[in-house]
Motif scaffolding. Structure first.
Motif, PDB file in Angstrom:
ATOM      1  N   SER A  58     -84.783 -24.766  37.835  1.00  8.99           N
ATOM      2  CA  SER A  58     -86.013 -24.387  37.125  1.00  8.99           C
ATOM      3  C   SER A  58     -85.664 -24.058  35.679  1.00  8.99           C
ATOM      4  O   SER A  58     -84.485 -23.923  35.332  1.00  8.99           O
ATOM      5  N   SER A 180     -87.793 -26.709  31.073  1.00  9.92           N
ATOM      6  CA  SER A 180     -88.425 -26.543  32.381  1.00  9.92           C
ATOM      7  C   SER A 180     -89.164 -27.828  32.702  1.00  9.92           C
ATOM      8  O   SER A 180     -89.742 -28.454  31.813  1.00  9.92           O
ATOM      9  N   TYR A 182     -91.482 -27.650  35.203  1.00 12.28           N
ATOM     10  CA  TYR A 182     -92.655 -27.133  35.924  1.00 12.28           C
ATOM     11  C   TYR A 182     -93.770 -28.181  35.785  1.00 12.28           C
ATOM     12  O   TYR A 182     -93.906 -28.799  34.734  1.00 12.28           O
ATOM     13  N   LYS A 185     -95.758 -28.890  32.512  1.00 17.45           N
ATOM     14  CA  LYS A 185     -95.074 -29.080  31.228  1.00 17.45           C
ATOM     15  C   LYS A 185     -95.242 -30.542  30.790  1.00 17.45           C
ATOM     16  O   LYS A 185     -95.599 -31.391  31.600  1.00 17.45           O
ATOM     17  N   GLY A 188     -93.109 -33.136  33.560  1.00 17.55           N
ATOM     18  CA  GLY A 188     -93.188 -32.239  34.716  1.00 17.55           C
ATOM     19  C   GLY A 188     -92.731 -32.912  35.992  1.00 17.55           C
ATOM     20  O   GLY A 188     -93.013 -34.089  36.227  1.00 17.55           O
ATOM     21  N   ASP A 192     -90.568 -27.707  41.309  1.00 13.92           N
ATOM     22  CA  ASP A 192     -89.797 -27.024  40.270  1.00 13.92           C
ATOM     23  C   ASP A 192     -88.617 -27.876  39.800  1.00 13.92           C
ATOM     24  O   ASP A 192     -88.093 -28.705  40.547  1.00 13.92           O
TER      25      ASP A 192
END
Ligand SMILES: *Cc1c(COP(=O)(O)O)cnc(C)c1O
Length: 372
Positions: A58, A180, A182, A185, A188, A192
């Motif tokens: 993460s 990150s 996530y 984002k 992504g 995670d």
């Protein structure tokens, strides 16, 4: 209804390819590390222009691993902006070091380099600037200060995939850059994920070992570390998406230009892009002293907004033990009261922008006429 982010719309085009990758990995039965992870790490390093990339579990773990790898811990201090996501400071605390907060710049809302000299002590080991909302922090001034006082720089680039400061990618200016993945984002995962980038071979090696329970060979553990690897399926999904990141960011930038044009005559502070940096518009954040009323008004009209973040770090209960008081960081406190994130994602349409803008127009017209 216009959502703040729309991940199902975002994944629609690539969905068949993402599904095929998952099926391929299920059939192969190789779920931990392997070529999918190294292929993504190489691709992301190339994208950032870094020599090394290490996938981790993460963005928070990327930050913890970065602080750890620099040998920063008990008795050390790391300078962190007071206005960011909590992980930035939690990562420092996780190593036993102390996050020393500084206020942010009123225009960019990123770490204000003028504050650095006020908090420097013999225990200061590193600076942890955050490229908030995708807007690169004032790295030239931060790097000059770090060089002068022999401090490391860890960039929290968790929101800044593809952002550029004076020709360099976010994450590539400090000693270590942390990302990150996530899901919401700009790049992504479907779960995670995170990564660090660096040009320092020893740091990359340490972080790779540390995040893999300290293991250098099967059952040979040289340091104590967590199990925080980038999941193989997530790495494969990220590698499919990475080639689209620049186009997605361009899309966000053109939507932001439409917002800026449509909102220019309202009593709102609009995001300001300084000439030496390019933001990826991870978030499109406006500021207004009437933020809460505006937010409720937009919600009633089916427009979802966000607040990033409602509380500056020093007023988060978990960080009370640091001993800061209300009033300590006025720019951060004002930002926390005024920021409002408008819907922003690559699949948002110009029509959506007009809908949001006309609702904001009605809000301000109504309020003005009521006051007369
Ligand atoms: C998202 C984010 C993180 C944490 O990343 P996770 O992957 O959610 O752990 C850290 N810092 C900032 C600024 C972020 O936006």
């Amino acid at each position: 209804m216009i959502p703040l982010v729309n991940l199902s719309a975002h994944h629609q085009k690539l969905e068949p390819r993402l599904t095929r990758a998952i099926t391929r990995i299920i059939k192969a039965g190789t779920f931990i590390l392997g070529p999918d992870v190294s292929a993504f790490e190489q691709a992301f390093a190339r994208y950032c222009g870094s020599r090394y990339c290490v996938g981790v579990g993460s963005g928070t773990d990327a930050l913890i691993a970065a602080v750890r790898a620099l040998d920063v811990g008990e008795g050390d201090e790391v300078i962190v902006p007071a206005f960011t996501f909590v992980s930035t400071a939690f990562a420092v605390l996780a190593t036993g070091a102390r996050p020393v907060l500084v206020d942010v710049d009123p225009i960019t809302l990123t770490l204000d380099p003028l504050q650095l000299s006020h908090v420097l002590t013999a225990r200061t080991r590193a600076i942890l600037p955050v490229h908030l909302y995708g807007m690169p922090a004032d790295m030239t001034a931060i790097m000059a200060f770090a060089k002068k006082h022999r401090l490391a720089i860890i960039e929290d680039a968790a929101q800044a995939h593809g952002s550029i400061y004076r020709g360099k990618r976010a994450g590539m200016m400090g000693t270590i850059g942390c990302f990150s993945f996530y899901p919401s984002k700009n790049l992504g995962a479907l779960g995670d994920g995170g990564a660090i980038v660096t040009n320092n071979a020893a740091l990359a090696r340490t972080i790779r070992t540390y995040c893999n329970i300290g293991e250098i060979h099967k059952y040979v553990h040289t340091i104590v570390g967590p199990n925080s690897r980038l999941d193989t399926i997530q790495a494969a999904l990220l590698r499919i998406q990475l080639p689209h990141l620049d186009a997605w960011n361009r899309k966000r930038r053109s939507l932001a230009a439409m917002y800026n044009h449509a909102l220019q005559d309202f009593p709102l502070t609009l995001p300001q892009e300084l000439p030496d940096r390019i933001t990826n518009y991870h978030l499109f954040v406006v500021r207004s002293p009437r933020r809460d009323a505006l937010r409720r008004f937009l919600a009633r009209r089916g427009i979802q907004t966000g607040i990033h973040y409602p509380t500056p770090l020093h007023l988060e209960p978990a960080l009370f033990p640091l001993g800061y008081r209300k009033g300590a960081f006025p720019v951060s406190e004002k930002a926390a009261r005024e920021v409002l994130s408008l819907p922003m994602y690559p699949e948002l349409t110009p029509h959506d922008i007009q809908t949001v803008a006309s609702s904001i127009r009605i809000f301000f017209l109504r309020k003005t006429s009521l006051r007369k």
